[in-house]
Motif scaffolding. Structure first.
Motif, mmCIF file in Angstrom:
data_model
loop_
_atom_site.group_PDB
_atom_site.id
_atom_site.type_symbol
_atom_site.label_atom_id
_atom_site.label_comp_id
_atom_site.label_asym_id
_atom_site.label_seq_id
_atom_site.Cartn_x
_atom_site.Cartn_y
_atom_site.Cartn_z
ATOM 1 N N TRP A 1 -53.156 -97.999 -22.880
ATOM 2 C CA TRP A 1 -51.707 -98.105 -23.089
ATOM 3 C C TRP A 1 -51.401 -99.124 -24.183
ATOM 4 C CZ3 TRP A 1 -48.953 -98.453 -17.632
ATOM 5 C CH2 TRP A 1 -48.973 -97.173 -17.028
ATOM 6 N N GLN A 2 -52.065 -100.276 -24.128
ATOM 7 C CA GLN A 2 -51.788 -101.337 -25.090
ATOM 8 C C GLN A 2 -52.072 -100.876 -26.517
ATOM 9 O OE1 GLN A 2 -50.234 -104.183 -24.926
ATOM 10 N NE2 GLN A 2 -50.583 -104.503 -27.120
ATOM 11 N N ARG B 1 -49.276 -98.382 -27.386
ATOM 12 C CA ARG B 1 -47.975 -99.061 -27.478
ATOM 13 C C ARG B 1 -47.811 -99.778 -28.809
ATOM 14 N NH1 ARG B 1 -48.479 -102.878 -22.584
ATOM 15 N NH2 ARG B 1 -46.950 -104.067 -23.794
ATOM 16 N N SER B 2 -48.894 -100.318 -29.323
ATOM 17 C CA SER B 2 -48.828 -101.073 -30.569
ATOM 18 C C SER B 2 -48.519 -100.184 -31.770
ATOM 19 C CB SER B 2 -50.151 -101.811 -30.814
ATOM 20 O OG SER B 2 -51.195 -100.897 -31.121
ATOM 21 N N LEU C 1 -46.118 -97.841 -31.674
ATOM 22 C CA LEU C 1 -44.774 -97.315 -31.470
ATOM 23 C C LEU C 1 -43.741 -98.051 -32.318
ATOM 24 C CD1 LEU C 1 -44.679 -97.029 -27.566
ATOM 25 C CD2 LEU C 1 -44.769 -95.113 -29.180
ATOM 26 N N LEU D 1 -44.314 -94.197 -25.328
ATOM 27 C CA LEU D 1 -45.547 -93.483 -25.018
ATOM 28 C C LEU D 1 -45.287 -92.687 -23.747
ATOM 29 C CD1 LEU D 1 -48.652 -92.922 -24.837
ATOM 30 C CD2 LEU D 1 -48.835 -95.148 -23.678
ATOM 31 N N VAL E 1 -43.712 -95.334 -21.349
ATOM 32 C CA VAL E 1 -44.127 -96.703 -21.641
ATOM 33 C C VAL E 1 -43.521 -97.135 -22.964
ATOM 34 C CG1 VAL E 1 -46.109 -98.246 -21.932
ATOM 35 C CG2 VAL E 1 -46.318 -96.217 -20.476
ATOM 36 N N GLY E 2 -42.753 -98.218 -22.936
ATOM 37 C CA GLY E 2 -42.207 -98.782 -24.163
ATOM 38 C C GLY E 2 -43.121 -99.865 -24.708
ATOM 39 N N ARG E 3 -42.749 -100.481 -25.797
ATOM 40 C CA ARG E 3 -43.583 -101.538 -26.364
ATOM 41 C C ARG E 3 -43.695 -102.726 -25.420
ATOM 42 N NH1 ARG E 3 -43.420 -102.033 -32.852
ATOM 43 N NH2 ARG E 3 -45.151 -103.354 -32.258
#
Length: 282
Positions: A149-150, A153-154, A156, A162, A179-181
């Motif tokens: 995820w990390q 996310r980076s 976005l 995500l 999933v947002g930042r």
């Protein structure tokens, strides 16, 4: 299938991740696609770039994604990423057929296919408004989800999302995390209501972060228990159709204190979205 550490770089041009089974079916991801199409960020972003990460053995899900999102945002651009170069070559051949007018997809669709994994390689410093990563993390260990995820996310945009989840082979049972930042925001379940016996059928298709948490003492277990109960309580509405029964069940969840998002426009599609904090692992 055994897990492979997502921190390892594969031999495929530096792409990060492991090759998936590649299972792809036409129309499989329609539920999540229509949810993405309804997201306000798709309309307001200055750069409507959407990534289909891990599209599988065929590029059809990327073509379908573009077709559905273009109805809400005509200038949407879709980038299909796969870690396996052979799949990228095949998808590019499919794209050639689309350009030649040999399919039902738009010949001028803004779509391309490249090699890539969780690092989400995009040119010119661009960031994605949406990354859809479906049926990708099922093969990983639960402990590897946060790192995946990390990484994604980076990549976005500041307001981007995500959308990570899973579904059955024909797309009748699906769930995903937005999933947002800043981290996970919501969990959505989306079910074919006709013939539905119990909403907890989605337990087998929960995102990897939750699929092993459906046990007493965990929030997602409480969520599915209460959803099944609300479905049973509203059984008298069955003669009016499963849609009316589902809407009543979702309203019952909201009335009982679950942080249910949206309204009947989404519920009538068999969707239910709740705040991530209400189902997050303990």
């Amino acid at each position: 299938m055994p897990s492979r550490a997502i921190s390892a770089v594969t031999p495929h041009g530096g792409a990060v991740g492991a090759v998936t089974r590649g299972t792809t079916n036409t129309n499989r991801l329609r539920r999540v696609d229509r949810w993405i199409a309804a997201q306000p960020l798709l309309r307001r972003t200055a750069d409507p770039l959407v990534v289909d990460l891990g599209y599988g053995a065929s590029g059809v899900t990327a073509f379908e994604l573009h077709q559905r999102l273009a109805k809400a945002r005509p200038d949407v651009e879709v980038v299909g990423l796969e870690i396996e170069p052979g799949r990228v070559r095949f998808a590019r051949e499919q794209l050639r057929e689309v350009r030649e007018g040999g399919t039902g997809f738009d010949q001028d669709a803004r779509i391309r296919f490249d090699v890539g994994g969780f690092e989400v390689p995009l040119p010119d410093g661009r960031l994605a408004a949406v990354i859809r990563a479906f049926n990708v993390l099922r093969q990983y260990d639960e402990g590897e989800v946060a790192a995946a995820w990390q990484r994604m996310r980076s990549r976005l945009q500041p307001d981007g999302i995500l959308v990570e989840g899973t579904c059955d082979e024909i797309g009748r049972v699906a769930s995903w995390v937005a999933v947002g930042r800043e981290g996970p925001r919501t969990l959505t379940v989306s079910l074919r209501l006709t013939g539905l016996e119990a909403p907890s059928i989605v337990a087998e298709r929960l995102p990897k972060a939750l699929i092993h948490r459906n046990v007493p003492g965990e929030r997602v277990h409480d969520f599915l228990r209460d959803l099944d109960r609300a479905w049973r309580v509203n059984a008298p509405l069955a003669p009016y159709g499963p849609r009316q029964r589902w809407i009543a069940a979702v309203q019952g969840m909201r009335d009982s204190g679950w942080p249910v998002a949206g309204g009947r426009t989404r519920w009538r599609l068999g969707e239910l979205t709740v705040a991530w904090a209400s189902v997050a692992p303990r």
